[in-house]
Design an enzyme around this catalytic site. Structure first.
Site, PDB file in Angstrom:
ATOM      1  N   ASP A  46      -6.312 -10.400   7.733  1.00 46.93           N
ATOM      2  CA  ASP A  46      -6.311  -9.325   6.747  1.00 46.93           C
ATOM      3  C   ASP A  46      -7.538  -8.447   6.939  1.00 46.93           C
ATOM      4  O   ASP A  46      -8.671  -8.906   6.812  1.00 46.93           O
ATOM      5  CB  ASP A  46      -6.317  -9.920   5.337  1.00 46.93           C
ATOM      6  CG  ASP A  46      -6.314  -8.847   4.258  1.00 46.93           C
ATOM      7  OD1 ASP A  46      -5.232  -8.537   3.745  1.00 46.93           O
ATOM      8  OD2 ASP A  46      -7.394  -8.310   3.931  1.00 46.93           O
ATOM      9  N   TYR A  51     -13.069  -1.568   5.902  1.00 47.30           N
ATOM     10  CA  TYR A  51     -13.925  -2.599   6.485  1.00 47.30           C
ATOM     11  C   TYR A  51     -14.571  -2.151   7.791  1.00 47.30           C
ATOM     12  O   TYR A  51     -15.529  -2.749   8.249  1.00 47.30           O
ATOM     13  CB  TYR A  51     -13.129  -3.885   6.745  1.00 47.30           C
ATOM     14  CG  TYR A  51     -12.484  -4.508   5.544  1.00 47.30           C
ATOM     15  CD1 TYR A  51     -12.770  -4.088   4.244  1.00 47.30           C
ATOM     16  CD2 TYR A  51     -11.545  -5.525   5.700  1.00 47.30           C
ATOM     17  CE1 TYR A  51     -12.152  -4.673   3.151  1.00 47.30           C
ATOM     18  CE2 TYR A  51     -10.922  -6.110   4.612  1.00 47.30           C
ATOM     19  CZ  TYR A  51     -11.227  -5.672   3.339  1.00 47.30           C
ATOM     20  OH  TYR A  51     -10.602  -6.253   2.267  1.00 47.30           O
ATOM     21  N   LYS A  76      -5.141  -1.888   5.211  1.00 51.43           N
ATOM     22  CA  LYS A  76      -5.046  -1.195   3.929  1.00 51.43           C
ATOM     23  C   LYS A  76      -5.524   0.249   4.033  1.00 51.43           C
ATOM     24  O   LYS A  76      -6.425   0.566   4.823  1.00 51.43           O
ATOM     25  CB  LYS A  76      -5.888  -1.915   2.867  1.00 51.43           C
ATOM     26  CG  LYS A  76      -5.669  -3.416   2.780  1.00 51.43           C
ATOM     27  CD  LYS A  76      -6.573  -4.042   1.731  1.00 51.43           C
ATOM     28  CE  LYS A  76      -6.663  -5.533   1.909  1.00 51.43           C
ATOM     29  NZ  LYS A  76      -7.469  -5.937   3.062  1.00 51.43           N
ATOM     30  N   HIS A 108      -5.119   0.178  -0.966  1.00 51.35           N
ATOM     31  CA  HIS A 108      -6.252  -0.692  -1.253  1.00 51.35           C
ATOM     32  C   HIS A 108      -6.589  -0.746  -2.747  1.00 51.35           C
ATOM     33  O   HIS A 108      -6.844  -1.822  -3.290  1.00 51.35           O
ATOM     34  CB  HIS A 108      -7.468  -0.219  -0.453  1.00 51.35           C
ATOM     35  CG  HIS A 108      -8.450  -1.302  -0.143  1.00 51.35           C
ATOM     36  ND1 HIS A 108      -9.188  -1.332   1.022  1.00 51.35           N
ATOM     37  CD2 HIS A 108      -8.823  -2.394  -0.836  1.00 51.35           C
ATOM     38  CE1 HIS A 108      -9.973  -2.395   1.022  1.00 51.35           C
ATOM     39  NE2 HIS A 108      -9.767  -3.054  -0.096  1.00 51.35           N
TER      40      HIS A 108
END
Length: 273
Positions: A46, A51, A76, A108
């Site tokens: 994930d 990120y 996401k 998200h």
């Protein structure tokens, strides 16, 4: 190798019940962690555009030797990409960074102040209908957000990824999910470490001769909740997968249920902009 159970999704596919999260790690660290996880037997990774490690995840997938079809990848859409046009561009950018299409694409955060999450959800439906992504869902959506997009589009997300741990058990939201066949997936399942030292969890772990983290992850799985613990330590990555060798008792579950205090370690979804 540990066998990971799968949870059925309402679109006819399924998702591994336990996977690796890579929040707050850079590309290189993500690549190393995912490589370790795949070697250990994980089959769910994930990530998210926010990120900034989709490239690292993609490299690990490519170099792992594991068939792409055997690994489930989630990414996401970030908050600044809400709206139909931006959503489609953001998805294309994520595919390029991952060097593969994700199996599951999530919004998200709903970012209600932007007023675009319903339009954004319809854009995800388009991506799925165009064959660009297999499954679509959301993250951090509360009941009223879910009701809005379902009523607006007629489409139900296959999954909602939410903060969930013994201190924030989200019973009402989980019940809504169950009613609509939405899989609940927990982010920060260990409460960013805050729950690991809880005396009840520590005592249950000692009784079963396992770690507090293993107790908490077993608890999630027993509830039918998918879980994506994050770790960059190889030994912990492997240990987090090793949760099938013991069983929590009904009394254990009662004691953990009593720990719920509605305490978040992350932001409230209505407040994220």
């Amino acid at each position: 190798m540990t066998t990971i159970s799968a949870l059925p999704l309402l679109d006819g596919t399924s998702i591994p019940a336990l996977g690796l999260g890579v929040y707050k790690v850079d590309d290189t660290t993500a690549r190393n962690s995912v490589t370790t996880a795949l070697e250990a037997g994980y089959r769910l990774v994930d990530t998210a555009s926010f990120y900034r490690n989709e490239r690292g995840v993609g490299r690990a997938l490519k170099d792992s030797g594991v068939l792409r079809d055997d690994v489930y990848v989630t990414t996401k859409l970030w908050n600044d990409a809400h709206g139909r046009g931006k959503t489609r561009r953001a998805f294309k950018d994520s595919v390029k960074r991952l060097n593969t299409a994700p199996d599951l694409y999530l919004i998200h955060w709903p970012c209600p102040a932007r007023g675009l999450y319903a339009e954004t959800w319809r854009a995800l439906v388009e991506l799925r209908d165009d064959g660009r992504v297999r499954s679509i869902g959301v993250s951090n959506f509360q009941r009223h957000h879910l009701e809005t997009i379902i009523e607006d589009s007629g489409e139900v997300p296959v999954l909602n990824q939410i903060e969930l741990h013994p201190y924030l058990q989200q019973r009402e939201l989980r019940a809504f999910h169950a009613e609509h066949r939405i899989v609940t997936q927990a982010w920060s399942p260990l409460g960013r470490g805050a729950v690991l030292a809880d005396e009840t969890i520590v005592a249950i772990a000692a009784a079963h001769r396992v770690s507090p983290a293993q107790v908490i992850l077993r608890w999630h799985l027993d509830l039918g909740v998918a879980v994506i613990p994050k770790s960059v330590t190889p030994d912990r990555i492997r240990a987090n997968l090793d949760v099938n060798g013991f069983a929590l008792t009904p009394d254990d579950h009662d004691r953990i249920a009593a720990l719920d205090r509605g305490a978040r370690v992350g932001s409230h979804p209505d407040e994220v902009k």
